[in-house]
Scaffold this motif. Structure first.
Motif, PDB file in Angstrom:
ATOM      1  N   LEU A   1       0.830  -1.198   0.000  1.00 23.61           N
ATOM      2  CA  LEU A   1       0.000   0.000   0.000  1.00 23.61           C
ATOM      3  C   LEU A   1       0.869   1.253   0.000  1.00 23.61           C
ATOM      4  O   LEU A   1       2.074   1.191   0.195  1.00 23.61           O
ATOM      5  CB  LEU A   1      -0.902   0.018   1.238  1.00 23.61           C
ATOM      6  N   GLY A   2       0.190   2.366  -0.172  1.00 25.47           N
ATOM      7  CA  GLY A   2       0.910   3.629  -0.144  1.00 25.47           C
ATOM      8  C   GLY A   2       0.278   4.610  -1.084  1.00 25.47           C
ATOM      9  O   GLY A   2      -0.348   4.215  -2.069  1.00 25.47           O
ATOM     10  N   PRO A   3       0.429   5.902  -0.781  1.00 22.72           N
ATOM     11  CA  PRO A   3      -0.154   6.924  -1.645  1.00 22.72           C
ATOM     12  C   PRO A   3       0.527   6.947  -3.013  1.00 22.72           C
ATOM     13  O   PRO A   3       1.537   6.286  -3.228  1.00 22.72           O
ATOM     14  CB  PRO A   3       0.097   8.234  -0.885  1.00 22.72           C
ATOM     15  N   ASN A   4      -0.030   7.710  -3.926  1.00 16.61           N
ATOM     16  CA  ASN A   4       0.566   7.847  -5.259  1.00 16.61           C
ATOM     17  C   ASN A   4       2.018   8.291  -5.145  1.00 16.61           C
ATOM     18  O   ASN A   4       2.354   9.142  -4.338  1.00 16.61           O
ATOM     19  CB  ASN A   4      -0.194   8.884  -6.086  1.00 16.61           C
ATOM     20  N   GLY A   5       2.872   7.689  -5.960  1.00 11.19           N
ATOM     21  CA  GLY A   5       4.268   8.089  -5.967  1.00 11.19           C
ATOM     22  C   GLY A   5       5.078   7.495  -4.833  1.00 11.19           C
ATOM     23  O   GLY A   5       6.218   7.889  -4.598  1.00 11.19           O
ATOM     24  N   GLU A  61      -3.623  -3.511  12.340  1.00 11.98           N
ATOM     25  CA  GLU A  61      -2.540  -2.647  12.839  1.00 11.98           C
ATOM     26  C   GLU A  61      -2.306  -1.469  11.894  1.00 11.98           C
ATOM     27  O   GLU A  61      -2.072  -0.345  12.329  1.00 11.98           O
ATOM     28  CB  GLU A  61      -1.239  -3.451  12.973  1.00 11.98           C
ATOM     29  N   ILE A  62      -2.349  -1.761  10.625  1.00 13.02           N
ATOM     30  CA  ILE A  62      -2.038  -0.751   9.618  1.00 13.02           C
ATOM     31  C   ILE A  62      -2.974   0.455   9.716  1.00 13.02           C
ATOM     32  O   ILE A  62      -2.537   1.599   9.738  1.00 13.02           O
ATOM     33  CB  ILE A  62      -2.139  -1.358   8.205  1.00 13.02           C
ATOM     34  N   VAL A  63      -4.288   0.167   9.790  1.00 14.76           N
ATOM     35  CA  VAL A  63      -5.226   1.290   9.725  1.00 14.76           C
ATOM     36  C   VAL A  63      -5.148   2.184  10.950  1.00 14.76           C
ATOM     37  O   VAL A  63      -5.567   3.338  10.916  1.00 14.76           O
ATOM     38  CB  VAL A  63      -6.694   0.818   9.531  1.00 14.76           C
ATOM     39  N   LYS A  64      -4.602   1.665  12.052  1.00 15.51           N
ATOM     40  CA  LYS A  64      -4.515   2.477  13.277  1.00 15.51           C
ATOM     41  C   LYS A  64      -3.186   3.217  13.380  1.00 15.51           C
ATOM     42  O   LYS A  64      -3.016   4.087  14.214  1.00 15.51           O
ATOM     43  CB  LYS A  64      -4.689   1.578  14.511  1.00 15.51           C
ATOM     44  N   HIS A  65      -2.236   2.827  12.512  1.00 17.82           N
ATOM     45  CA  HIS A  65      -0.877   3.344  12.643  1.00 17.82           C
ATOM     46  C   HIS A  65      -0.856   4.849  12.328  1.00 17.82           C
ATOM     47  O   HIS A  65      -1.281   5.264  11.254  1.00 17.82           O
ATOM     48  CB  HIS A  65       0.042   2.592  11.671  1.00 17.82           C
ATOM     49  N   PRO A  66      -0.377   5.683  13.272  1.00 17.61           N
ATOM     50  CA  PRO A  66      -0.410   7.136  13.072  1.00 17.61           C
ATOM     51  C   PRO A  66       0.348   7.570  11.812  1.00 17.61           C
ATOM     52  O   PRO A  66      -0.089   8.488  11.106  1.00 17.61           O
ATOM     53  CB  PRO A  66       0.264   7.697  14.322  1.00 17.61           C
ATOM     54  N   GLU A  67       1.477   6.914  11.526  1.00 20.29           N
ATOM     55  CA  GLU A  67       2.277   7.296  10.350  1.00 20.29           C
ATOM     56  C   GLU A  67       1.493   7.052   9.059  1.00 20.29           C
ATOM     57  O   GLU A  67       1.601   7.812   8.102  1.00 20.29           O
ATOM     58  CB  GLU A  67       3.584   6.494  10.307  1.00 20.29           C
ATOM     59  N   VAL A  68       0.725   5.979   9.045  1.00 16.37           N
ATOM     60  CA  VAL A  68      -0.062   5.653   7.861  1.00 16.37           C
ATOM     61  C   VAL A  68      -1.147   6.706   7.663  1.00 16.37           C
ATOM     62  O   VAL A  68      -1.365   7.212   6.562  1.00 16.37           O
ATOM     63  CB  VAL A  68      -0.696   4.250   7.987  1.00 16.37           C
ATOM     64  N   ILE A  69      -1.801   7.056   8.774  1.00 20.07           N
ATOM     65  CA  ILE A  69      -2.852   8.075   8.697  1.00 20.07           C
ATOM     66  C   ILE A  69      -2.264   9.399   8.228  1.00 20.07           C
ATOM     67  O   ILE A  69      -2.832  10.097   7.383  1.00 20.07           O
ATOM     68  CB  ILE A  69      -3.537   8.233  10.075  1.00 20.07           C
ATOM     69  N   ARG A  70      -1.080   9.697   8.728  1.00 24.09           N
ATOM     70  CA  ARG A  70      -0.437  10.949   8.331  1.00 24.09           C
ATOM     71  C   ARG A  70      -0.106  10.937   6.841  1.00 24.09           C
ATOM     72  O   ARG A  70      -0.341  11.905   6.125  1.00 24.09           O
ATOM     73  CB  ARG A  70       0.833  11.179   9.166  1.00 24.09           C
ATOM     74  N   ALA A  71       0.419   9.815   6.376  1.00 22.93           N
ATOM     75  CA  ALA A  71       0.809   9.713   4.973  1.00 22.93           C
ATOM     76  C   ALA A  71      -0.396   9.862   4.048  1.00 22.93           C
ATOM     77  O   ALA A  71      -0.320  10.467   2.985  1.00 22.93           O
ATOM     78  CB  ALA A  71       1.499   8.379   4.705  1.00 22.93           C
ATOM     79  N   LEU A 114      -3.679  11.043   5.013  1.00 22.14           N
ATOM     80  CA  LEU A 114      -4.649  12.102   5.279  1.00 22.14           C
ATOM     81  C   LEU A 114      -4.017  13.405   5.742  1.00 22.14           C
ATOM     82  O   LEU A 114      -4.682  14.430   5.793  1.00 22.14           O
ATOM     83  CB  LEU A 114      -5.654  11.646   6.348  1.00 22.14           C
ATOM     84  N   GLY A 115      -2.741  13.376   6.099  1.00 24.15           N
ATOM     85  CA  GLY A 115      -2.085  14.601   6.565  1.00 24.15           C
ATOM     86  C   GLY A 115      -2.041  14.653   8.087  1.00 24.15           C
ATOM     87  O   GLY A 115      -2.673  13.856   8.779  1.00 24.15           O
ATOM     88  N   ASP A 116      -1.298  15.646   8.606  1.00 27.92           N
ATOM     89  CA  ASP A 116      -1.028  15.746  10.050  1.00 27.92           C
ATOM     90  C   ASP A 116      -2.293  15.909  10.886  1.00 27.92           C
ATOM     91  O   ASP A 116      -2.394  15.423  11.999  1.00 27.92           O
ATOM     92  CB  ASP A 116      -0.098  16.937  10.317  1.00 27.92           C
ATOM     93  N   ARG A 117      -3.258  16.610  10.320  1.00 28.91           N
ATOM     94  CA  ARG A 117      -4.415  17.018  11.103  1.00 28.91           C
ATOM     95  C   ARG A 117      -5.146  15.801  11.697  1.00 28.91           C
ATOM     96  O   ARG A 117      -5.689  15.859  12.788  1.00 28.91           O
ATOM     97  CB  ARG A 117      -5.367  17.810  10.196  1.00 28.91           C
ATOM     98  N   TYR A 118      -5.133  14.681  10.935  1.00 29.89           N
ATOM     99  CA  TYR A 118      -5.892  13.521  11.385  1.00 29.89           C
ATOM    100  C   TYR A 118      -5.050  12.545  12.187  1.00 29.89           C
ATOM    101  O   TYR A 118      -5.559  11.631  12.804  1.00 29.89           O
ATOM    102  CB  TYR A 118      -6.495  12.793  10.188  1.00 29.89           C
ATOM    103  N   ALA A 119      -3.735  12.722  12.177  1.00 32.71           N
ATOM    104  CA  ALA A 119      -2.846  11.712  12.739  1.00 32.71           C
ATOM    105  C   ALA A 119      -2.944  11.619  14.254  1.00 32.71           C
ATOM    106  O   ALA A 119      -2.848  10.539  14.825  1.00 32.71           O
ATOM    107  CB  ALA A 119      -1.409  12.014  12.341  1.00 32.71           C
ATOM    108  N   ALA A 120      -3.165  12.719  14.907  1.00 32.78           N
ATOM    109  CA  ALA A 120      -3.137  12.722  16.365  1.00 32.78           C
ATOM    110  C   ALA A 120      -4.251  11.853  16.951  1.00 32.78           C
ATOM    111  O   ALA A 120      -4.020  11.080  17.872  1.00 32.78           O
ATOM    112  CB  ALA A 120      -3.283  14.153  16.861  1.00 32.78           C
ATOM    113  N   GLY A 121      -5.460  11.964  16.391  1.00 30.71           N
ATOM    114  CA  GLY A 121      -6.636  11.292  16.923  1.00 30.71           C
ATOM    115  C   GLY A 121      -6.467   9.789  16.949  1.00 30.71           C
ATOM    116  O   GLY A 121      -6.790   9.162  17.922  1.00 30.71           O
TER     117      GLY A 121
END
Lengths: 242, 326
Positions: free
Chosen positions: A36-40, A223-233, A235-242
């Motif tokens: 998985l991973g975003p474009n590029g 595990e993946i969907v909860k991982h803060p780094e994945v969320i950041r990658a 959706l961006g920083d704003r969603y990572a903290a939650g």
């Protein structure tokens, strides 16, 4: 259990752009591993290294302990690596049956044997009804199936699926998922790149997340969907903290 | 096993059998040498285009320098005949071998070029060979080579004024190229070559060896073309670089296949059957004042076919192949 496919510190850049940076992971025999991973993020580039289309700048790829990186696509195909393409590459001057026969000829010399192999593979992939249609007449979903059938006809050990479910209707995607499960049940290991999270996560046993060419994290879908780094990658920083 | 492919291939073979039977009797009612000559040339170009099609149509490597193999084949066989009295039947084999090897030699560097660059390279190589032969005095240079008449015999393929034997030799040559194309179409080679034509990257990913595939196709295509050169030399009795190793001839070898249908089994014959009589008629009616008009005719013909039937004339005879198979 010994890994079927091992990626060791693989790096590849294209004209100064680092597509893959020191990537390492194992694929266990029989599993479905998601990539998985975003474009590029470097997913397709990694696929091109594994299938032999490009040679990594550093690191190596082992299939059953034997080095295959840098040997080229033909040697990789013979060694047991088969792939589909993100942008479908069917042989458009041929019928569906003839397309699949090209795959069957990878390990078979006689036309009769290749035909039998193609019939069996088309049946398995649900293409028998379209066997004599010209490949260019197929619907997008059927073309994806054709690529899977062609790859399976080479009798691979591992199948690389590059966004096989992308761009399909939900029904077609579910049929695609069923096909992937059936392929796994046949004993073929699967490494799949996919964007459609809700489809791919229930399907894979483990997933590797790439971002900016590096491995971000590895784990089970939960595990993946909860991982803060994945969320950041994604959706961006704003969603990572939650 | 029976499926659409095996049925189609059987149908092709039966059609070919019927066609050959018809062609065997075709020249019998026509006694004038002009008509028979026309038939011979039509078969010759059909066979040459069929040979070209093995590389250009099946494997997708467009060669615009095939007169190289034709010319060299003609020289090899003729010089063996003139210098050593070797019968052209053996000369043909030598011609095929030399032309096939030459095709490999051309392919070795040129197949590393892709697409149009390969086509351009073949033009250049053939032009170099043309100039070389034009200035190579040991083999006649620009004044060419006369094939001495050793008496009427099948062994030497020489028949005073009779046209009929040459017709059957050409028919045999055409049948050979057709059978070669038919056999390749159904073999592993044919599948690999067509995969190379359609999509190199996908072909490679399925274990198709791209470069060796192109080389094999070139060798077979060039070798068959060389046989045609050997037969042609006996037929006309005189060869020189302008008549057998020229640029326009290279085009004329490829044209019937393009007109009839690239990569098809019947395209070359159909294309030649339209093109060659048309060419002869235009030169008859227009005479020398019309030199160049035949080229305009080819051009117009290709434009019409490209606009109206991009798959070639052969598509007129095919039922609409649509996707609804079930």
């Amino acid at each position: 259990m010994a890994a079927l496919l091992e990626i060791r510190n693989l790096s590849k850049s294209f004209g100064g752009v680092a597509a893959n940076v020191e990537i390492s992971f194992d694929v266990a025999p029989g599993e479905i591993l998601g990539l998985l991973g975003p474009n590029g993020a470097g997913k397709t580039s990694l696929f091109n290294s594994i299938s032999g289309e490009v040679t990594p700048d550093a690191g190596e790829i082992l299939l059953e302990g034997r080095r295959i990186s840098g040997l080229g696509p033909v040697a990789c195909a013979m060694a047991g690596i088969a792939r589909t393409f993100q942008v479908v590459r069917s042989f458009d001057s041929m019928s569906v049956r003839e397309n699949v026969m090209v795959g069957a000829f990878t390990r078979l010399g006689s036309t009769r044997a290749a035909m039998a192999q193609a019939d069996e593979t088309m049946e398995f992939c649900g293409l028998t009804r379209r066997a004599d249609a010209p490949a260019h007449m197929l619907s997008p979903a059927e073309k994806r199936r054709l690529e899977v059938a062609r790859a399976l006809a080479t009798k691979p050990k591992i199948l690389l699926l590059d966004e096989m479910l992308t761009g399909l209707t939900p029904t077609e995607a579910q049929e695609g998922v069923a096909l992937v499960r059936a392929v796994q049940a046949q004993g073929v290991t699967i490494l799949m790149v996919e964007h459609v999270m809700e489809v791919v996560l229930p399907l894979v046993s483990r997933a590797i997340v790439l971002n900016l060419g590096r491995v971000l994290t590895t784990g089970t879908p939960a595990e993946i969907v909860k991982h803060p780094e994945v969320i950041r990658a994604y959706l961006g920083d704003r969603y990572a903290a939650g | 096993m029976q499926n659409a492919i095996t049925l189609r291939r059987r149908r092709e073979l039966i059609t070919a059998g019927v066609l050959v039977a018809l062609l065997i009797v075709l020249p019998l009612p026509f006694h004038d040498p002009y008509t028979r000559n026309l038939m011979i040339l039509t078969l010759l170009y059909a066979a040459l285009a069929q040979s070209w099609n093995i590389l250009g149509g099946t494997c997708g490597q467009i060669s615009l320098g095939h007169s190289l193999y034709f010319g060299v084949g003609a020289y090899v066989s003729t010089l063996l005949f003139v210098w050593h009295g070797v019968p052209p039947w053996f000369g043909m084999l030598a011609a095929a071998a030399v032309a096939g090897l030459l095709a490999l030699l051309v392919g070795w560097p040129c197949f590393r070029l892709s697409g149009h660059y390969y086509a351009i390279a073949t033009v250049v190589v053939q032009e170099i060979a043309y100039l070389l032969f034009l200035n190579w005095d040991d083999i006649g240079g620009a004044s060419g080579v006369y094939v001495p008449f050793h008496g009427q015999s099948w062994l030497n393929l020489q028949f005073r004024t009779a046209k009929l034997p040459y017709f059957y030799v050409m028919l045999g040559f055409f049948a050979l190229t057709w059978i070669a194309a038919w056999w390749i179409e159904g073999s592993r080679w044919g599948f690999s070559w067509r995969a190379v034509k359609d999509d190199v990257i996908a072909a490679r990913s399925l274990g198709v060896r791209v470069f060796p595939s192109k080389m094999a196709a070139a060798a077979i295509s060039g070798g068959l073309t060389g046989i045609g050169g050997a037969i042609f030399a006996q037929f006309v009795g005189y060869i020189d670089p302008d008549s057998i190793l020229s640029g326009p001839l290279s085009i004329l070898i490829a044209l019937p296949a393009v007109l009839g249908g690239v990569g098809t089994l019947w395209g070359p014959l159909l294309g030649a059957a339209v093109l060659i009589p048309l060419r002869e008629l235009s030169s008859t009616f227009l005479g020398s004042s019309g030199s160049g008009v035949d080229l305009m005719l080819y051009g117009a013909l290709i434009m019409v076919v490209a606009l109206w039937r991009p798959q070639g004339l052969v598509s007129l005879f095919q039922r609409g192949r649509n996707g609804s198979a079930s």
